[in-house]
Design a protein around this motif. Sequence first.
Motif, PDB file in Angstrom:
ATOM      1  N   ASN A   1       0.820  -1.204   0.000  1.00  0.00           N
ATOM      2  CA  ASN A   1       0.000   0.000   0.000  1.00  0.00           C
ATOM      3  C   ASN A   1       0.854   1.255   0.000  1.00  0.00           C
ATOM      4  OD1 ASN A   1       0.770   0.529   2.780  1.00  0.00           O
ATOM      5  ND2 ASN A   1      -0.633  -1.130   3.340  1.00  0.00           N
ATOM      6  N   THR A   2       0.175   2.395  -0.133  1.00  0.00           N
ATOM      7  CA  THR A   2       0.867   3.681  -0.200  1.00  0.00           C
ATOM      8  C   THR A   2       1.659   3.975   1.071  1.00  0.00           C
ATOM      9  OG1 THR A   2      -0.937   4.510  -1.594  1.00  0.00           O
ATOM     10  CG2 THR A   2       0.545   6.140  -0.633  1.00  0.00           C
ATOM     11  N   SER A   3       1.117   3.585   2.228  1.00  0.00           N
ATOM     12  CA  SER A   3       1.798   3.851   3.497  1.00  0.00           C
ATOM     13  C   SER A   3       3.171   3.197   3.542  1.00  0.00           C
ATOM     14  CB  SER A   3       0.944   3.347   4.671  1.00  0.00           C
ATOM     15  OG  SER A   3      -0.242   4.100   4.782  1.00  0.00           O
TER      16      SER A   3
ATOM     17  N   GLN B   1      -0.738   8.485  10.477  1.00  0.00           N
ATOM     18  CA  GLN B   1      -1.598   7.394  10.031  1.00  0.00           C
ATOM     19  C   GLN B   1      -1.586   6.233  11.013  1.00  0.00           C
ATOM     20  OE1 GLN B   1      -3.654   7.649   7.227  1.00  0.00           O
ATOM     21  NE2 GLN B   1      -4.538   5.909   8.319  1.00  0.00           N
TER      22      GLN B   1
ATOM     23  N   THR C   1      -7.533   9.535   1.092  1.00  0.00           N
ATOM     24  CA  THR C   1      -6.423   9.393   2.035  1.00  0.00           C
ATOM     25  C   THR C   1      -5.057   9.526   1.357  1.00  0.00           C
ATOM     26  OG1 THR C   1      -7.745   7.934   3.441  1.00  0.00           O
ATOM     27  CG2 THR C   1      -5.369   7.907   3.777  1.00  0.00           C
ATOM     28  N   ASP C   2      -4.880   8.849   0.228  1.00  0.00           N
ATOM     29  CA  ASP C   2      -3.587   8.918  -0.467  1.00  0.00           C
ATOM     30  C   ASP C   2      -3.289  10.331  -0.955  1.00  0.00           C
ATOM     31  OD1 ASP C   2      -3.157   6.243  -0.033  1.00  0.00           O
ATOM     32  OD2 ASP C   2      -3.855   5.617  -2.015  1.00  0.00           O
TER      33      ASP C   2
ATOM     34  N   LYS D   1      -2.243  12.430   1.984  1.00  0.00           N
ATOM     35  CA  LYS D   1      -0.864  12.156   2.390  1.00  0.00           C
ATOM     36  C   LYS D   1       0.125  12.947   1.551  1.00  0.00           C
ATOM     37  CE  LYS D   1      -1.742   7.477   4.117  1.00  0.00           C
ATOM     38  NZ  LYS D   1      -1.564   6.030   3.865  1.00  0.00           N
TER      39      LYS D   1
END
Length: 203
Positions: A4-6, A109, A173-174, A177
């Motif tokens: 994922n992006t995180s 997050q 959310t992305d 961020k």
Amino acid sequence: MFSNTSEIIEILGTIAFAISGTFSAMQRKLDVFGVLIIAFVTSVGGGTIRDLLIGDTPVAWMRDVQVCLVILVTSVAAIIFKTYIRKLKVTLFLFDSLGLGLFTVVGLQKGINFGLNPGICIALGTITGCFGGITRDILLNTIPLIFRREIYATVCIFGGVVYLLLLYFEINTDISKFIVIALIVITRIIVVQKRLSFPRMRY
């Protein structure tokens, strides 16, 4: 490789702070082992304190050897290609600013994922962004930026507030961020270029 992006943001933050730590250590003329240690604590210091505070143990880098490998490879590459990096005019300040923005979002997050109070989430974001650099500066016998006149932690707090507001208004959310990462980096650059700072405390 990344789910994922995180995870991507965390790896990018690790790389940015590993380079920051490596160059800080080389400026102090440490040996190779010393450089690697400084790169490591710069990259994982904030996240380690964050995880200990919220009881997420073993801490992240102990559960994922990939983090240690990324730090090692990045630090060695920065040592080998230091001349080329300098020619590209990529500075220690830039990598420190990138790491600050990336890791602030990671900490924010994580606090949200744990269902913590918004204020605590902002604090965790600030800790994640700042405390690796604090540990680095202490080990290098330098007064940490957070304790000097330069606006440092406040940029993380500002970014944290904006991030929570974006989520409140249901921005993706992305996207939120990346907006906040860019905001923190740009704000820090402006603050340093304009030499903005808080007044010194006197007694």
